[in-house]
Write a protein that holds these residues in place. Structure first.
Motif, PDB file in Angstrom:
ATOM      1  N   TRP A 319       5.456  41.312  73.744  1.00 42.55           N
ATOM      2  CA  TRP A 319       5.639  42.346  74.751  1.00 42.55           C
ATOM      3  C   TRP A 319       4.766  42.166  75.861  1.00 42.55           C
ATOM      4  O   TRP A 319       4.657  43.118  76.875  1.00 42.55           O
ATOM      5  N   LEU A 342      19.476  41.124  67.541  1.00 38.13           N
ATOM      6  CA  LEU A 342      18.453  42.117  67.203  1.00 38.13           C
ATOM      7  C   LEU A 342      17.041  42.028  67.960  1.00 38.13           C
ATOM      8  O   LEU A 342      16.452  42.977  68.439  1.00 38.13           O
ATOM      9  N   LEU A 343      16.398  40.813  67.941  1.00 39.24           N
ATOM     10  CA  LEU A 343      15.373  40.483  68.331  1.00 39.24           C
ATOM     11  C   LEU A 343      15.269  40.476  69.806  1.00 39.24           C
ATOM     12  O   LEU A 343      14.361  41.004  70.467  1.00 39.24           O
ATOM     13  N   ASP A 345      17.018  42.449  71.897  1.00 37.66           N
ATOM     14  CA  ASP A 345      16.923  43.610  72.779  1.00 37.66           C
ATOM     15  C   ASP A 345      15.494  44.477  72.590  1.00 37.66           C
ATOM     16  O   ASP A 345      15.145  45.351  73.346  1.00 37.66           O
ATOM     17  N   VAL A 346      14.629  43.661  71.904  1.00 30.82           N
ATOM     18  CA  VAL A 346      13.385  44.456  71.666  1.00 30.82           C
ATOM     19  C   VAL A 346      12.495  44.543  72.867  1.00 30.82           C
ATOM     20  O   VAL A 346      11.850  45.084  73.375  1.00 30.82           O
ATOM     21  N   PHE A 347      12.735  43.203  73.514  1.00 31.52           N
ATOM     22  CA  PHE A 347      11.279  43.006  74.444  1.00 31.52           C
ATOM     23  C   PHE A 347      11.637  42.990  75.896  1.00 31.52           C
ATOM     24  O   PHE A 347      10.790  42.850  76.627  1.00 31.52           O
ATOM     25  N   LEU A 348      12.882  43.148  76.149  1.00 31.97           N
ATOM     26  CA  LEU A 348      13.498  43.266  77.677  1.00 31.97           C
ATOM     27  C   LEU A 348      13.125  41.881  78.294  1.00 31.97           C
ATOM     28  O   LEU A 348      12.377  42.099  79.427  1.00 31.97           O
TER      29      LEU A 348
ATOM     30  N   TYR B 315      16.189  50.196  72.944  1.00 31.21           N
ATOM     31  CA  TYR B 315      14.896  50.611  72.187  1.00 31.21           C
ATOM     32  C   TYR B 315      13.749  50.876  73.514  1.00 31.21           C
ATOM     33  O   TYR B 315      13.729  50.268  74.393  1.00 31.21           O
ATOM     34  N   TRP B 319       5.987  49.074  70.461  1.00 36.63           N
ATOM     35  CA  TRP B 319       4.507  48.456  70.117  1.00 36.63           C
ATOM     36  C   TRP B 319       3.611  49.422  70.554  1.00 36.63           C
ATOM     37  O   TRP B 319       2.399  49.080  70.224  1.00 36.63           O
ATOM     38  N   ASN B 330      20.308  51.704  64.750  1.00 35.48           N
ATOM     39  CA  ASN B 330      21.178  50.436  64.833  1.00 35.48           C
ATOM     40  C   ASN B 330      21.887  50.304  63.730  1.00 35.48           C
ATOM     41  O   ASN B 330      21.201  49.763  62.896  1.00 35.48           O
ATOM     42  N   LEU B 343      13.959  43.017  62.914  1.00 38.29           N
ATOM     43  CA  LEU B 343      13.351  43.881  63.665  1.00 38.29           C
ATOM     44  C   LEU B 343      11.908  44.478  63.015  1.00 38.29           C
ATOM     45  O   LEU B 343      10.915  44.528  63.666  1.00 38.29           O
ATOM     46  N   VAL B 346       8.655  42.356  63.956  1.00 36.34           N
ATOM     47  CA  VAL B 346       8.213  42.380  65.364  1.00 36.34           C
ATOM     48  C   VAL B 346       7.071  43.155  65.659  1.00 36.34           C
ATOM     49  O   VAL B 346       5.887  42.807  66.255  1.00 36.34           O
ATOM     50  N   PHE B 347       6.845  44.494  64.969  1.00 37.40           N
ATOM     51  CA  PHE B 347       6.013  45.563  65.347  1.00 37.40           C
ATOM     52  C   PHE B 347       4.665  45.622  64.640  1.00 37.40           C
ATOM     53  O   PHE B 347       3.996  46.301  65.029  1.00 37.40           O
TER      54      PHE B 347
END
Lengths: 532, 532
Positions: A319, A342-343, A345-348, B315, B319, B330, B343, B346-347
């Motif tokens: 991010w 899924l992954l 959509d997290v980061f845009l 989302y 982070w 989801n 998911l 990631v964080f």
């Protein structure tokens, strides 16, 4: 202005392809302009001399760093991003290099020069001229560290392959199946030692780069450019393990290397920065240092080339704003439905699944996807609006492993990837899942005139025309359906015209609930396009 | 010190349960200490008067904000986190409230007081006293806005349910199946208007809070505490749509509300902050404002309660360091193997899948999971080291929808969730997938003495003893296997002892390749524990 007496030593170079040097002052937009100056050879010019130039077209001012190219030659390279007249003036701590000025005209691009690739529409890419760019990459980690004849075979292979991006390491790679010494080294050798096991260990002067190494790398990046291929340049990697020590030079030398590399390569329009391959497997660099390295790269690059960092088994903080897109290793993301999105959509940001295992027959589990599995991975990624990278790891007597050294491609997936690429390029725009958490099969484009449904391994005899309500078509929109066999690479247009009815709960059916018969085969897809 | 003359007006209160007030100066660690002071009633005390107190035990100094509780009463609450003597001194812009000092003794906790829940081991939770906390939440959005009798039924239901976390809204909810007016409102009514459709619309003075509303909320949070349940307090939500206007008060009023709410609730040890439910569906607040709100909450909370923000279909930036864990909506993440872990990784924070659709029979697709599907979601989440939240949406004549209003639970999943919770609590520690990208079925604990394999819907007759090499056991480790029927809630211990052989590629088999027979049933799991 006594410095101006040295103007004769100053040659204006435009390097269209390597070693072809033209004296001209017309540069295409996004091509490379090069100032070459004679300067001091004494001491250590890499350490002692600073050099840069400011370029201006009256509106923009851009500073580009220069570099020492050996034998008393200093260069500053520049990629103009706007047409028109550009002037420049050098600055240096060496009087002989400082205050040199000149100008050139930046003209419209021609042919396949579409400029560098940029992020577009959050999750996708475009060239700077607005043409869509859909990454279909392959992996050739050490292809530029091979004998010349093999490198030429690799280029010939790429000239007919579907791939428009290559992941490639700057430093040579030492790994199973890639154990040869490279032709060029990035540093000047200062001696030879022995390892504890008695093997010869070359010792380097990390304060003196070897220009021939970088010239060779640049030639290969230009070769890729001529083929319309982006170079995803991997700055650090873990495949050294004491062989040459390029993974453990220490932070100061790492930062000098970044400075030198970016000064040389930032003006190449087809360069992307990949901070590392499998950053977390480089045990010599603490996690926090990657922020420092990333910032060093981004701050040194006047053009904001695409920039990412690739993981081993732990993800980096993708991010962070320095990263333009996400470069993920994780084969499971594109192995089955419902994961790739899924992954993403997290980061845009655009998601490139840059390592999803490879087509081949190695015993390692990352090295023996079937052609069907590699093709499936591309379809799984594509329908979710993400991008997937290929690699080939067949091991044959007398042949190289393409993924490591380059050479020929013998797998069955490249033809299918080419087929998919054509389908994507024919779409009215990039794909997204229409109803991402509930329908993992149906992609659409922004205008709801186009749907691409992928069935994967599952076979079925019949498909009732149905689309999601979410991002679905307006009632009465008429559609034609094509059955795509993604493995046999056929597209069969069905004669029927379907008409969208009003939504029934979460789906839209044909108004007469028409359905189609499907051949009992796996890996089918449907392309559904609105007709007038 | 003339202020000290008003000391008689100052009462030291420790509110163990609502309306039970003790005058004592011994406070359990993580319990609530309350200063109550008489002060000005004129003007608008909510706006005009500032109040706080500094608490110190000689080592730490903690500032807690006070609040106006109506009828001339001002309070400052404090949750001591260390045992020993604590002193405090108030500060205020009102002379009568300023400079009040006192002390109390913080003593060891008793009974089920384990302190607030904190993040532990990156992806998991512990109480402050070190006891493991595995969230098994449920959803009762508007349970505190119901008639008293119904609220009491909800508490009775919770007293025998497996849930140790409740997602609940501060503001009342207006939505299908939750349309009643609450007993209390958070603001003082200043009039009545009409909507464009002629409906009565209450009008509020957003500068004057209604203490009775908050006292009621606090009583219910304390009721949950008495049941060992964490209150995941949802600060904003989108289910207002012009009914009361609490979703569109403007940023200034929102920030006043946050200040008041956190002053009242931060000292409650079982409070978690959920900035919003479906933040992206609250169209009146731009995305960038959530950073401001989040910071306001975190800055006002002296104890760093758990804090998250819950999404609709987009989302948030989970982070960001203010968020202690990730609260995701989801349903697809826990519908099938291989997704929940994507998911999570990631964080580098705990992942709570706080909305994965609900067990029930509503026509909406988020409201009709079968009991089997809800149970499956919990198993899918649990084996990947993530946490899942329940909700029940059965609609029966004469009954409430539990997910909205509370009341009874009639679904089939809570008993199975209780069964799973017991299994997890019996494990030697929190679970992780042993080989996360390649084996989506096998969870393990940090010491490789425990494996939990979940098969999901897929039935099979036989299972050859095999575990992943990654995070696998040492050769010669002996294991006993139990067959768990996750639906019928039985655990059958098999008599055989298995012995781990040396790894064969990526798996570890029994040294004699022993296997077991399995009943032909779906939803089986295996618990495999090392024996001596």
């Amino acid at each position: 202005m006594p410095f101006m007496k040295s103007i004769l030593l100053f040659t204006l170079l435009f390097t269209a392809t390597f070693h072809q040097v033209f004296s001209q002052t017309k540069i295409e937009r996004w091509d490379r302009f090069e100032i070459s100056l004679k300067g001091p050879e004494n001491g250590n010019p890499f350490e002692d001399i600073t050099l840069g130039a400011e370029f201006s077209n009256g509106k923009e001012k851009i500073k580009a760093a220069g570099f020492y190219d050996g034998k008393g030659v200093y260069k500053v390279r520049f990629m103009p991003q706007s047409v028109g007249e550009w002037k420049y003036r050098t600055f240096s701590n060496s009087k002989v290099l400082s205050g040199k000025s000149g100008s050139f005209t930046c003209v419209d691009p021609t042919g396949e020069n579409h400029g560098p690739v940029k992020v577009a529409d959050t999750y996708h890419f475009k060239y700077a001229d607005g043409k869509r760019y859909y990454p279909f990459g392959t992996t050739l980690y050490a292809w530029t560290h091979q004998p010349t004849a093999l490198e030429e075979i690799t280029l010939k292979t790429l000239s007919t392959a579907p791939f428009n991006k290559v992941r490639m390491c700057v430093f040579p790679k030492y790994y199973a199946n890639v154990e040869n010494e490279p032709l060029f080294y990035p540093y000047v050798k200062k001696g030879e030692g022995k390892t504890s096991t008695g093997r010869v260990k070359l010792e380097w002067d990390f304060t003196r780069f070897e220009p021939a190494f970088f010239e060779h790398l640049e030639k290969r990046i230009d070769d890729l450019k001529a083929l319309g291929i982006e170079a995803d340049v991997i700055i650090f990697h873990p495949y050294d393990k004491g062989r040459w020590g390029f993974d453990s030079m220490g932070r100061d030398n790492d930062l000098k290397y970044i400075k030198y590399l970016t000064a040389r390569l930032s003006s190449f329009r087809n360069v992307w920065w990949s901070l590392a391959n499998e950053f977390d497997y480089i045990k010599t660099k603490p996690r926090a240092d990657w922020d420092i390295y990333t910032k060093a790269v981004v701050d040194s690059d006047p053009y904001q080339h695409l920039c990412s960092i690739h993981n081993g088994s732990v993800y980096y903080d993708n991010w962070k704003p320095e990263f333009t897109h996400v470069s993920i290793q994780n084969g499971s993301t594109v192995e089955d439905f419902g994961r790739a999105v899924l992954l993403r959509d997290v980061f845009l940001k655009p998601m490139v699944y840059d390592e999803v295992c490879y087509e081949g027959d190695l015993p390692q589990r990352w090295g023996h996807l079937s052609g069907e599995e590699m093709t499936e991975a591309f379809w799984q990624g594509t329908i979710t609006g993400t991008y997937v990278t290929h690699g080939e790891t067949y091991k044959n007597a007398g042949d190289t492993i393409n993924w490591a050294k380059g050479g020929r491609l013998i797998g069955s997936s490249p033809a299918r990837i080419a087929f998919l690429k054509k389908i994507l390029e024919e779409a009215p725009g990039p794909l997204e899942l229409a109803d991402p958490w509930k329908d993992h099969h149906t992609a659409t484009t922004a205008d709801s005139s186009y749907y691409l449904i992928y069935f994967g391994k599952k076979m079925q005899q019949e498909w009732a025309f149905n689309l999601p309500k979410k991002a679905g078509p307006a009632a009465k929109t008429k559609f034609q359906v094509e059955v795509i066999d993604t493995w046999n690479m056929t597209i069969t247009k069905l004669p029927e015209i379907f008409e969208a009815g009003a939504p029934v709960e979460y789906r839209i059916f044909d108004k007469d609930r028409k359905s189609i018969r499907l051949p009992m085969k796996p890996y089918l897809a449907l392309r559904i396009r609105a007709v007038n």
